[in-house]
Design a protein around this motif. Sequence first.
Motif, PDB file in Angstrom:
ATOM      1  N   PRO A 323      38.425  33.010  50.351  1.00 47.76           N
ATOM      2  CA  PRO A 323      38.101  32.448  49.052  1.00 47.76           C
ATOM      3  C   PRO A 323      37.301  33.413  48.184  1.00 47.76           C
ATOM      4  O   PRO A 323      37.532  33.508  46.988  1.00 47.76           O
ATOM      5  CB  PRO A 323      37.256  31.220  49.395  1.00 47.76           C
ATOM      6  CG  PRO A 323      37.656  30.867  50.763  1.00 47.76           C
ATOM      7  CD  PRO A 323      38.032  32.149  51.452  1.00 47.76           C
ATOM      8  N   SER A 324      36.374  34.177  48.796  1.00 45.83           N
ATOM      9  CA  SER A 324      35.554  35.075  47.977  1.00 45.83           C
ATOM     10  C   SER A 324      36.423  36.145  47.321  1.00 45.83           C
ATOM     11  O   SER A 324      36.104  36.639  46.256  1.00 45.83           O
ATOM     12  CB  SER A 324      34.462  35.726  48.822  1.00 45.83           C
ATOM     13  OG  SER A 324      35.038  36.503  49.841  1.00 45.83           O
ATOM     14  N   GLU A 325      37.539  36.484  47.990  1.00 41.30           N
ATOM     15  CA  GLU A 325      38.409  37.496  47.402  1.00 41.30           C
ATOM     16  C   GLU A 325      39.380  36.897  46.397  1.00 41.30           C
ATOM     17  O   GLU A 325      39.994  37.601  45.605  1.00 41.30           O
ATOM     18  CB  GLU A 325      39.171  38.234  48.507  1.00 41.30           C
ATOM     19  CG  GLU A 325      38.280  39.269  49.155  1.00 41.30           C
ATOM     20  CD  GLU A 325      38.751  39.727  50.505  1.00 41.30           C
ATOM     21  OE1 GLU A 325      39.918  39.515  50.841  1.00 41.30           O
ATOM     22  OE2 GLU A 325      37.922  40.288  51.229  1.00 41.30           O
ATOM     23  N   MET A 326      39.558  35.589  46.464  1.00 39.92           N
ATOM     24  CA  MET A 326      40.427  34.944  45.482  1.00 39.92           C
ATOM     25  C   MET A 326      39.596  34.429  44.331  1.00 39.92           C
ATOM     26  O   MET A 326      40.114  33.849  43.399  1.00 39.92           O
ATOM     27  CB  MET A 326      41.112  33.712  46.071  1.00 39.92           C
ATOM     28  CG  MET A 326      41.959  33.965  47.262  1.00 39.92           C
ATOM     29  SD  MET A 326      42.157  32.401  48.142  1.00 39.92           S
ATOM     30  CE  MET A 326      42.694  31.363  46.802  1.00 39.92           C
ATOM     31  N   GLY A 327      38.295  34.580  44.419  1.00 42.18           N
ATOM     32  CA  GLY A 327      37.434  34.066  43.372  1.00 42.18           C
ATOM     33  C   GLY A 327      37.070  32.618  43.597  1.00 42.18           C
ATOM     34  O   GLY A 327      36.798  31.877  42.668  1.00 42.18           O
ATOM     35  N   LEU A 328      37.083  32.177  44.858  1.00 43.46           N
ATOM     36  CA  LEU A 328      36.644  30.802  45.134  1.00 43.46           C
ATOM     37  C   LEU A 328      35.272  30.825  45.801  1.00 43.46           C
ATOM     38  O   LEU A 328      34.950  31.783  46.485  1.00 43.46           O
ATOM     39  CB  LEU A 328      37.639  30.101  46.059  1.00 43.46           C
ATOM     40  CG  LEU A 328      38.887  29.594  45.382  1.00 43.46           C
ATOM     41  CD1 LEU A 328      39.784  28.919  46.401  1.00 43.46           C
ATOM     42  CD2 LEU A 328      38.566  28.602  44.274  1.00 43.46           C
TER      43      LEU A 328
END
Lengths: 328, 185
Positions: A323-328
């Motif tokens: 998620p942190s890499e998808m912007g979540l």
Amino acid sequence: MSIAPPPTPLPPPTPWKLKHLLGLEELSIQEITAILDTAESFGEVSKRSRKKVPALQGRIVFNLFFENSTRTRTSFSLAAKRLSADTQDFTASVSSLSKGETFIDTAKNIEAMGADVMVVRHPTPGAPHLLARHVSSSIINAGDGAHEHPTQGLLDLLTIRKKKKKIEGLTVGLVGDISHSRVARSNIWGLTKLGAHVILCGPPTLVPKCLEKLGCEVAHRLDDVMHRLDVVNVLRIQFERAAGGQFPSVAEYSHFYGMTQARIDMARSDLLLLAPGPINRGVELTPEVADGPNSAILEQVTNGLAVRMAVLHLLSGKFDQKPSEMGL
Amino acid sequence: MTQPDRILCDAARLTAHITSLADQIASAHHSDIPLRLIGVRSRGVPIAERIAHELTTRLGIAIPVGAVDITLYRDDLTGSGRWPVLRGTDVPFDVEDAEIVLVDDVLYTGRTIRAAMNAVCDLGRPASVKLAVLVDRGGRELPIHPDYVGMRVEVSPTAIVRVHVAPHDIDEGIFQIERPKQARK
């Protein structure tokens, strides 16, 4: 120690939306490459002492086999189990089909039992495509008549890529009964898409000139082409599909097209020998060649498991990044 | 990428936070248990390597680094049309009876770490698993707490906290980005 950074993937042109695997004819170069890349990273799971990941937990994979198969069915079952899916085999001979139920009705019943994926083998070309239009489960073609056997094509591609570090620019010979071989058809689509030069070789009755239309070279004398090959894939004579009369005798076929040590010696020393199996020792290839240093026959089986895990995983469509890499 | 709305930490302070993590890990470590770092792909891995480099100097022994890919362990994936990026788990040492420190860039809901713990425990039975993160931004949805923290930040739940670190990024630092309208699922 240091771990190499992952190669930057090229930006894919469209959203990933592979729902079925019906044949390599339908796949783009990028999709084929994505499946092979995923399969390579699944090789690691099979080397663990605990050979299982929870990726497909709670999902059901049905094997619908309307033709005999041991290795492909076992390979799919094991692949599904390594991803923690539940598997169920459905064998035509003991089913309601023998009581008159239609193929589509059978599939719809299996769908009603909650099948997420159906792995289908059928003697009729196009049977998996028909199911894909009638049920909502994902369909994987595990061989439809003489048409395609996409996971076999993919595992051959993976074996070549792992051994030769590339596919583009290689010359690959497919030897034997090309006309009746779904393995040949899947190989031709996959290899030509990835930039290999394909030479089809066998007697004119089994390798008609019209196959050139698929972008291949057709040859009838194996001894003339052996020295040009980087890879040779030795196909089985399909005694169950060939009507007979295509060649005078098995002994004569073996004399002209059998892979012997003498023929291996005509080729480059790093020739890679593949055979989809089951192999007929003494017909398509001699035992010394099958077990020799050029042969990757058993690695194909191992790679087959990784390819089937990759396909099952990729059809589920669930592989977001963190998620942190998808912007979540 | 989107323009950052706020720079939470520049390259020099990022390096200082990594040094601080190495200090914290070194002072908590008991020398009789082998210490191993495992980075969570992608950006946890280069951070783990830099911590290991500093630990090697401090402890005088080489600290091996592995990498876990948690894609196959997540419980909250959706079919979003993204192309598959499976980089694979690469742990070139035995986790059995070792002190494992999981390293990640940003700690938020805790779901990534839950998945990473399962992935590590599938490889064997470590003596202990601890967690080191460069940034803790709060907002946990699972009972997971870091043992070693580089920096803590308070941001709104809709914000994105992104760590840039070599070799993945050229401009190192920690950035806050306000998300365009798209709601979090």
